[in-house]
Design a protein around this motif. Sequence first.
Motif, PDB file in Angstrom:
ATOM      1  N   GLN A 172      45.105  34.478  43.914  1.00  0.00           N
ATOM      2  CA  GLN A 172      46.004  35.321  45.064  1.00  0.00           C
ATOM      3  C   GLN A 172      45.279  36.750  45.350  1.00  0.00           C
ATOM      4  O   GLN A 172      45.589  37.397  46.169  1.00  0.00           O
ATOM      5  CB  GLN A 172      47.119  35.598  44.447  1.00  0.00           C
ATOM      6  CG  GLN A 172      47.386  36.310  43.184  1.00  0.00           C
ATOM      7  CD  GLN A 172      48.942  36.460  42.324  1.00  0.00           C
ATOM      8  OE1 GLN A 172      49.545  35.660  42.593  1.00  0.00           O
ATOM      9  NE2 GLN A 172      49.024  37.443  41.833  1.00  0.00           N
ATOM     10  N   ASP A 173      44.450  37.222  44.434  1.00  0.00           N
ATOM     11  CA  ASP A 173      43.771  38.416  44.781  1.00  0.00           C
ATOM     12  C   ASP A 173      42.674  38.584  45.575  1.00  0.00           C
ATOM     13  O   ASP A 173      41.952  39.234  45.844  1.00  0.00           O
ATOM     14  CB  ASP A 173      43.365  39.495  43.407  1.00  0.00           C
ATOM     15  CG  ASP A 173      42.350  38.360  42.608  1.00  0.00           C
ATOM     16  OD1 ASP A 173      42.164  37.457  43.094  1.00  0.00           O
ATOM     17  OD2 ASP A 173      42.064  38.868  41.481  1.00  0.00           O
ATOM     18  N   GLY A 174      42.352  37.184  46.270  1.00  0.00           N
ATOM     19  CA  GLY A 174      41.322  37.089  47.123  1.00  0.00           C
ATOM     20  C   GLY A 174      39.798  37.240  46.298  1.00  0.00           C
ATOM     21  O   GLY A 174      38.825  37.116  47.160  1.00  0.00           O
ATOM     22  N   GLY A 175      39.703  37.251  45.109  1.00  0.00           N
ATOM     23  CA  GLY A 175      38.715  37.312  44.303  1.00  0.00           C
ATOM     24  C   GLY A 175      37.871  36.292  43.888  1.00  0.00           C
ATOM     25  O   GLY A 175      37.010  36.197  42.995  1.00  0.00           O
ATOM     26  N   VAL A 176      38.272  34.930  44.425  1.00  0.00           N
ATOM     27  CA  VAL A 176      37.422  33.692  44.096  1.00  0.00           C
ATOM     28  C   VAL A 176      36.066  33.754  44.489  1.00  0.00           C
ATOM     29  O   VAL A 176      35.705  34.198  45.582  1.00  0.00           O
ATOM     30  CB  VAL A 176      38.219  32.521  44.832  1.00  0.00           C
ATOM     31  CG1 VAL A 176      38.000  32.569  46.218  1.00  0.00           C
ATOM     32  CG2 VAL A 176      37.619  31.224  44.329  1.00  0.00           C
ATOM     33  N   ARG A 177      35.133  33.315  43.678  1.00  0.00           N
ATOM     34  CA  ARG A 177      33.758  33.309  43.608  1.00  0.00           C
ATOM     35  C   ARG A 177      33.163  31.944  43.863  1.00  0.00           C
ATOM     36  O   ARG A 177      33.424  31.144  43.085  1.00  0.00           O
ATOM     37  CB  ARG A 177      33.048  33.856  42.322  1.00  0.00           C
ATOM     38  CG  ARG A 177      33.453  35.377  42.137  1.00  0.00           C
ATOM     39  CD  ARG A 177      32.741  35.610  40.784  1.00  0.00           C
ATOM     40  NE  ARG A 177      33.066  37.065  40.728  1.00  0.00           N
ATOM     41  CZ  ARG A 177      32.194  38.306  40.880  1.00  0.00           C
ATOM     42  NH1 ARG A 177      30.878  37.790  41.515  1.00  0.00           N
ATOM     43  NH2 ARG A 177      32.484  39.510  40.713  1.00  0.00           N
TER      44      ARG A 177
END
Length: 281
Positions: A129-134
């Motif tokens: 949800q924080d947009g931090g997917v790698r």
Amino acid sequence: MTVTTIRLVATDLDGTLVRSDGTVSPRTVTVLRRVVDAGAVVVLVSGRPPRWMKPVIAATGIDSPAICANGAIIYDPRADRVVEEFLLAPVDVARIVAVLAAAAPDVRFAVETGADTYAVDGYRGGWHQDGGVRPCSLRELAGLAAAKLLVYHPRLSADELLEFVRPRVDAIAEVTHSNGRNLVEISAKGVSKASTVALLAARMGISAAEVVAFGDMPNDIGLLRWAGCGYAMANAHPVVRAAADALAPSNDADGVARVLEDFLGSHKYMPEPERASCEGC
């Protein structure tokens, strides 16, 4: 109900302590502070990684060690650091990925390490949800140690996916879910919310009979069964309601606060002024 004196309150966040709009009500904040002032310890217990715990910690002021990632991580809010981890080893991540990919080619995977989420192409589990997917390759993902290995299927519900995955990996890992999406969460064998709350409680000299717990989803079942009294929320998954000792009003009706207000009003359940200590947990 086998609870004697309440020395520890263990509560899930989403769908339990936190309202559906993502907030914690003023009533709940007030009651949690009253519980702490009465001498008990409040432990926040969630499937969230530490970085997603911070808004709730800030809103509630609860700064005792928090249990994250379904029991895989103990996080110290005061020091803002992870103090202990119980991770799924890379060799087990690789084995599980191989077994599930062979059995269902449409599954896609992600790993939550506690610090980041790594996901293969096609993963749509929403656990970022924080947009931090790698983004990463399947080979790279299989080399990671996982707080949680996340398994997504485009068509199976979380309940259906749980029934599909569990018998295939149960010998080497724990499988559960905490959402209405097409996603299950896999932890190291023996690691759960219940196991890590039990560990913290033992370090504080607190027995299960002195613990009240709250939850709403399958990843809370073990904790509710272990605690002296386990409350399922009115909005809880049916299997959670069936496993609980009692029902609390819904998260949007401040169910945790309302139950704790009743305990606070019955002084026989609250600890003596000497507090339980979580120093060194």
